[in-house]
Design a protein around this motif. Structure first.
Motif, PDB file in Angstrom:
ATOM      1  N   GLY A 104     -30.954 -16.822-124.576  1.00 18.27           N
ATOM      2  CA  GLY A 104     -31.268 -17.400-123.278  1.00 18.27           C
ATOM      3  C   GLY A 104     -30.196 -17.200-122.213  1.00 18.27           C
ATOM      4  N   MET A 105     -29.182 -16.433-122.545  1.00 21.43           N
ATOM      5  CA  MET A 105     -28.090 -16.181-121.595  1.00 21.43           C
ATOM      6  C   MET A 105     -28.410 -14.947-120.763  1.00 21.43           C
ATOM      7  SD  MET A 105     -26.142 -18.725-122.285  1.00 21.43           S
ATOM      8  CE  MET A 105     -24.513 -18.435-121.640  1.00 21.43           C
ATOM      9  N   VAL A 106     -27.724 -14.854-119.609  1.00 21.09           N
ATOM     10  CA  VAL A 106     -27.943 -13.771-118.665  1.00 21.09           C
ATOM     11  C   VAL A 106     -26.605 -13.134-118.329  1.00 21.09           C
ATOM     12  CG1 VAL A 106     -28.764 -13.208-116.340  1.00 21.09           C
ATOM     13  CG2 VAL A 106     -29.935 -14.981-117.673  1.00 21.09           C
ATOM     14  N   LYS A 107     -26.561 -11.808-118.382  1.00 23.65           N
ATOM     15  CA  LYS A 107     -25.355 -11.083-117.963  1.00 23.65           C
ATOM     16  C   LYS A 107     -25.591 -10.558-116.557  1.00 23.65           C
ATOM     17  CE  LYS A 107     -23.738  -7.968-120.790  1.00 23.65           C
ATOM     18  NZ  LYS A 107     -23.289  -6.742-121.494  1.00 23.65           N
ATOM     19  N   THR A 108     -24.557 -10.628-115.727  1.00 28.97           N
ATOM     20  CA  THR A 108     -24.628 -10.015-114.403  1.00 28.97           C
ATOM     21  C   THR A 108     -23.428  -9.092-114.241  1.00 28.97           C
ATOM     22  OG1 THR A 108     -25.108 -10.426-112.057  1.00 28.97           O
ATOM     23  CG2 THR A 108     -23.417 -11.832-113.100  1.00 28.97           C
ATOM     24  N   SER A 109     -23.400  -8.365-113.144  1.00 31.98           N
ATOM     25  CA  SER A 109     -22.404  -7.315-112.951  1.00 31.98           C
ATOM     26  C   SER A 109     -21.180  -7.808-112.188  1.00 31.98           C
ATOM     27  CB  SER A 109     -23.051  -6.159-112.186  1.00 31.98           C
ATOM     28  OG  SER A 109     -22.087  -5.259-111.720  1.00 31.98           O
ATOM     29  N   ALA A 110     -20.013  -7.712-112.821  1.00 26.94           N
ATOM     30  CA  ALA A 110     -18.762  -8.055-112.141  1.00 26.94           C
ATOM     31  C   ALA A 110     -18.536  -7.123-110.960  1.00 26.94           C
ATOM     32  CB  ALA A 110     -17.590  -7.981-113.114  1.00 26.94           C
ATOM     33  N   ALA A 111     -18.836  -5.838-111.126  1.00 27.57           N
ATOM     34  CA  ALA A 111     -18.641  -4.877-110.029  1.00 27.57           C
ATOM     35  C   ALA A 111     -19.498  -5.245-108.829  1.00 27.57           C
ATOM     36  CB  ALA A 111     -18.970  -3.457-110.502  1.00 27.57           C
ATOM     37  N   TRP A 112     -20.735  -5.648-109.059  1.00 26.65           N
ATOM     38  CA  TRP A 112     -21.641  -6.042-107.974  1.00 26.65           C
ATOM     39  C   TRP A 112     -21.082  -7.268-107.259  1.00 26.65           C
ATOM     40  CZ3 TRP A 112     -24.609 -10.084-106.292  1.00 26.65           C
ATOM     41  CH2 TRP A 112     -25.665  -9.795-105.425  1.00 26.65           C
ATOM     42  N   LEU A 113     -20.636  -8.260-108.004  1.00 24.51           N
ATOM     43  CA  LEU A 113     -20.077  -9.467-107.403  1.00 24.51           C
ATOM     44  C   LEU A 113     -18.837  -9.145-106.573  1.00 24.51           C
ATOM     45  CD1 LEU A 113     -20.400 -11.850-110.476  1.00 24.51           C
ATOM     46  CD2 LEU A 113     -21.720 -12.004-108.339  1.00 24.51           C
ATOM     47  N   ILE A 114     -17.974  -8.294-107.095  1.00 25.15           N
ATOM     48  CA  ILE A 114     -16.751  -7.916-106.375  1.00 25.15           C
ATOM     49  C   ILE A 114     -17.102  -7.242-105.058  1.00 25.15           C
ATOM     50  CG2 ILE A 114     -14.764  -6.342-106.462  1.00 25.15           C
ATOM     51  CD1 ILE A 114     -14.723  -6.951-109.561  1.00 25.15           C
ATOM     52  N   ASP A 115     -18.002  -6.283-105.120  1.00 23.35           N
ATOM     53  CA  ASP A 115     -18.403  -5.549-103.917  1.00 23.35           C
ATOM     54  C   ASP A 115     -19.047  -6.477-102.890  1.00 23.35           C
ATOM     55  OD1 ASP A 115     -18.839  -2.975-102.497  1.00 23.35           O
ATOM     56  OD2 ASP A 115     -20.947  -3.491-102.808  1.00 23.35           O
ATOM     57  N   LYS A 116     -19.977  -7.295-103.330  1.00 24.01           N
ATOM     58  CA  LYS A 116     -20.705  -8.180-102.396  1.00 24.01           C
ATOM     59  C   LYS A 116     -19.828  -9.316-101.876  1.00 24.01           C
ATOM     60  CE  LYS A 116     -24.267  -5.670-102.912  1.00 24.01           C
ATOM     61  NZ  LYS A 116     -24.188  -4.387-102.244  1.00 24.01           N
ATOM     62  N   ALA A 117     -18.710  -9.583-102.537  1.00 26.12           N
ATOM     63  CA  ALA A 117     -17.764 -10.597-102.041  1.00 26.12           C
ATOM     64  C   ALA A 117     -16.821 -10.005-101.001  1.00 26.12           C
ATOM     65  CB  ALA A 117     -16.972 -11.191-103.200  1.00 26.12           C
ATOM     66  N   GLY A 118     -16.972  -8.712-100.706  1.00 23.48           N
ATOM     67  CA  GLY A 118     -16.172  -8.097 -99.655  1.00 23.48           C
ATOM     68  C   GLY A 118     -15.009  -7.248-100.126  1.00 23.48           C
ATOM     69  N   PHE A 119     -14.958  -6.981-101.418  1.00 23.44           N
ATOM     70  CA  PHE A 119     -13.877  -6.166-101.977  1.00 23.44           C
ATOM     71  C   PHE A 119     -14.455  -4.810-102.377  1.00 23.44           C
ATOM     72  CE2 PHE A 119     -12.926 -10.623-102.854  1.00 23.44           C
ATOM     73  CZ  PHE A 119     -11.685 -10.747-102.250  1.00 23.44           C
ATOM     74  N   GLY A 120     -14.617  -3.938-101.399  1.00 25.66           N
ATOM     75  CA  GLY A 120     -15.232  -2.640-101.637  1.00 25.66           C
ATOM     76  C   GLY A 120     -14.275  -1.643-102.255  1.00 25.66           C
ATOM     77  N   LYS A 121     -14.805  -0.471-102.526  1.00 22.54           N
ATOM     78  CA  LYS A 121     -14.001   0.620-103.074  1.00 22.54           C
ATOM     79  C   LYS A 121     -12.811   0.879-102.163  1.00 22.54           C
ATOM     80  CE  LYS A 121     -18.014   2.805-105.157  1.00 22.54           C
ATOM     81  NZ  LYS A 121     -18.989   3.892-105.019  1.00 22.54           N
ATOM     82  N   GLY A 122     -11.628   0.999-102.757  1.00 27.22           N
ATOM     83  CA  GLY A 122     -10.415   1.262-101.987  1.00 27.22           C
ATOM     84  C   GLY A 122      -9.775   0.021-101.397  1.00 27.22           C
ATOM     85  N   TYR A 123     -10.342  -1.166-101.658  1.00 23.08           N
ATOM     86  CA  TYR A 123      -9.750  -2.391-101.108  1.00 23.08           C
ATOM     87  C   TYR A 123      -8.280  -2.483-101.527  1.00 23.08           C
ATOM     88  CZ  TYR A 123      -8.867  -7.218 -99.947  1.00 23.08           C
ATOM     89  OH  TYR A 123      -8.327  -8.360 -99.402  1.00 23.08           O
ATOM     90  N   GLY A 124      -7.427  -2.793-100.571  1.00 20.46           N
ATOM     91  CA  GLY A 124      -5.997  -2.919-100.836  1.00 20.46           C
ATOM     92  C   GLY A 124      -5.192  -1.730-100.356  1.00 20.46           C
ATOM     93  N   LEU A 125      -5.888  -0.618-100.064  1.00 21.04           N
ATOM     94  CA  LEU A 125      -5.173   0.549 -99.542  1.00 21.04           C
ATOM     95  C   LEU A 125      -4.638   0.232 -98.164  1.00 21.04           C
ATOM     96  CD1 LEU A 125      -7.509   3.462-100.669  1.00 21.04           C
ATOM     97  CD2 LEU A 125      -5.223   2.952-101.515  1.00 21.04           C
ATOM     98  N   PRO A 126      -3.451   0.636 -97.787  1.00 21.76           N
ATOM     99  CA  PRO A 126      -2.590   1.605 -98.442  1.00 21.76           C
ATOM    100  C   PRO A 126      -1.528   0.971 -99.331  1.00 21.76           C
ATOM    101  CG  PRO A 126      -1.766   1.228 -96.243  1.00 21.76           C
ATOM    102  CD  PRO A 126      -2.975   0.330 -96.429  1.00 21.76           C
TER     103      PRO A 126
END
Length: 180
Positions: A104-126
């Motif tokens: 009865g448990m559900v798995k969701t995507s950590a990558a999706w949550l990170i992206d939708k929370a505003g931390f996109g690819k390359g976040y933190g550069l430079p």
């Protein structure tokens, strides 16, 4: 620290049944299909290369420990709460990924949550530590990062996801002498 490992290998020409949808798609087979070991190996490596998870000396996106956070496993009620919170804080049509996790448990995507929370690819550069430009789950060393730089960025991402969606991500690497 790993001090001893024991492997039990099975002699076979075929890989275990393909259980990962993206891998099945990459191989052009249905889930549950057994494919030649060499084909499975190459398909896994290709997926890892696309995500920057095969070490290459000249590619800082590969300078990571791989996926930093595990995919959250939630009760059905907690997933419904997450879905409601996503609707309230983002585009109303956005729905978090949902995968059965047994009992009865559900798995969701950590990558999706990170992206939708505003931390996109390359976040933190430079900066010295940044999310990979290929995959948001990888916290990378851009060449001069200290362990504390990596931990600080991971903490910022973890806390940002929790603030936005109420889900506390769990780090996959075991940290020695540091805490997230």
């Amino acid at each position: 620290m790993v001090l001893d490992v024991l492997f039990q290998l099975e002699l076979a020409d075929l890989a275990r049944p393909v259980a990962y949808a993206d891998l099945a798609t990459g191989l052009g087979v249905d889930l549950g299909t057994r494919v030649p070991l060499a084909d499975a190996r190459e398909a896994v490596l290709e997926q890892r290369r696309r995500r920057g998870m095969v070490l290459q000396e000249d590619d800082h996106d590969t300078w990571s420990c791989g996926s930093f956070f595990t995919n959250p496993i939630l009760s059905a009620d907690d997933f419904d709460t997450l879905a409601r919170r996503v609707r309230e804080t983002t585009d109303a049509d956005l729905v978090p990924p949902r995968f059965a996790a047994g009992d009865g448990m559900v798995k969701t995507s950590a990558a999706w949550l990170i992206d939708k929370a505003g931390f996109g690819k390359g976040y933190g550069l430079p900066g010295p530590a940044a999310l990979s430009t290929k995959h948001v789950l990888a916290v990378t060393n851009r060449g001069e990062a200290r362990a504390q730089d990596v931990v600080d960025l991971a903490r910022e991402v973890r806390d940002g996801v929790q603030e936005r969606f109420g889900i506390r991500l769990v780090n996959e690497p075991v940290l020695v002498g540091l805490e997230l």
